[in-house]
Design a protein around this motif. Structure first.
Motif, mmCIF file in Angstrom:
data_model
loop_
_atom_site.group_PDB
_atom_site.id
_atom_site.type_symbol
_atom_site.label_atom_id
_atom_site.label_comp_id
_atom_site.label_asym_id
_atom_site.label_seq_id
_atom_site.Cartn_x
_atom_site.Cartn_y
_atom_site.Cartn_z
ATOM 1 N N UNK A 163 96.651 83.317 82.116
ATOM 2 C CA UNK A 163 97.827 83.325 81.057
ATOM 3 C C UNK A 163 98.477 82.188 81.416
ATOM 4 N N UNK A 164 99.176 81.492 80.497
ATOM 5 C CA UNK A 164 100.123 80.096 80.865
ATOM 6 C C UNK A 164 101.329 80.369 81.562
ATOM 7 N N UNK A 165 101.875 81.686 81.576
ATOM 8 C CA UNK A 165 103.025 81.915 82.329
ATOM 9 C C UNK A 165 102.976 83.357 82.875
ATOM 10 N N UNK A 166 104.120 83.546 83.533
ATOM 11 C CA UNK A 166 104.249 84.679 84.449
ATOM 12 C C UNK A 166 104.420 85.956 83.580
ATOM 13 N N UNK A 167 105.425 85.654 82.593
ATOM 14 C CA UNK A 167 105.809 86.770 81.581
ATOM 15 C C UNK A 167 104.579 87.120 80.703
ATOM 16 N N UNK A 227 101.500 86.589 81.408
ATOM 17 C CA UNK A 227 100.457 87.391 82.116
ATOM 18 C C UNK A 227 100.730 88.733 82.115
ATOM 19 N N UNK A 228 101.768 89.220 82.672
ATOM 20 C CA UNK A 228 102.281 90.835 82.875
ATOM 21 C C UNK A 228 102.027 91.262 81.408
ATOM 22 N N UNK A 229 102.576 90.653 80.321
ATOM 23 C CA UNK A 229 102.285 91.102 78.882
ATOM 24 C C UNK A 229 101.112 91.665 78.646
ATOM 25 N N UNK A 230 99.989 90.456 78.919
ATOM 26 C CA UNK A 230 98.675 90.570 78.358
ATOM 27 C C UNK A 230 98.038 91.682 79.301
ATOM 28 N N UNK A 231 98.419 91.748 80.597
ATOM 29 C CA UNK A 231 97.859 92.894 81.674
ATOM 30 C C UNK A 231 98.199 94.271 81.051
ATOM 31 N N UNK A 287 105.860 82.843 91.033
ATOM 32 C CA UNK A 287 106.344 81.399 90.432
ATOM 33 C C UNK A 287 106.216 81.306 89.010
ATOM 34 N N UNK A 288 106.614 80.434 88.372
ATOM 35 C CA UNK A 288 106.303 80.237 86.997
ATOM 36 C C UNK A 288 104.993 79.247 86.737
ATOM 37 N N UNK A 289 104.358 79.281 85.918
ATOM 38 C CA UNK A 289 103.278 78.365 85.723
ATOM 39 C C UNK A 289 102.060 79.167 85.191
#
Length: 155
Positions: A81-85, A87-91, A136-138
């Motif tokens: 995913x392109x961002x931390x938020x 990534x967590x949403x998709x997971x 971290x962000x990214x």
């Protein structure tokens, strides 16, 4: 990456790459854990035998009917995913999707090998293995194994 990962794994008519940023991954370069899990045949059920004390060996029917046992299949996934938020949403969305399925069932299709398995979710195996530092962000990626049960194996 869309040209490579899109259409590789379809679960209940959803492309997991385009819907969740998830794809099949191996633990090491050249690994074949996913293909081995998909293609490992289930064991067969035991044949009923009669074991008479006064006779050698055991007696079986003249015709042995082969029937498969259910099998467990563990697949290795990675999520990008392109961002931390995101990534967590998709997971969370992907795991919930696997847990609920369609009335609990998942039809997992692998178009490149023309195989579809009807399974249900059992658990995430081991621990999530971050491939990037999730605080971290990214861009972020992580790997995890999911165990499924196939009650009526295709192989």
């Amino acid at each position: 990456m869309d040209g490579i990962l899109a259409g590789q794994v379809i679960v209940n008519d959803k492309d997991i790459w385009t819907s969740y940023g998830v794809f099949l991954a191996e633990e090491s370069e050249g690994g074949m854990d996913n293909l081995s899990a998909i293609l490992t045949p289930s064991p067969t059920k035991e044949h009923t035998a009669v074991n008479i004390r006064e006779q050698n060996g055991e007696k079986h029917s003249s015709t042995l009917t082969v029937a498969n046992e259910a099998r467990d299949v563990t697949l290795h996934f990675a999520l990008y995913a392109p961002s931390k938020a995101e990534w967590f949403r998709r997971y969370i969305a992907f795991i919930n999707f696997l847990k609920t399925g369609e009335n609990g069932w998942l039809n997992i299709s692998f178009p490149s090998i023309s195989i579809t398995m009807r399974v249900y979710y059992q658990s995430v195996q081991d621990k999530l293995k971050p491939l990037s530092y999730l605080w971290n962000e990214g861009m972020h990626a992580g790997r995890f194994k999911v165990k499924f049960r196939e009650p009526n194996p295709i192989i």
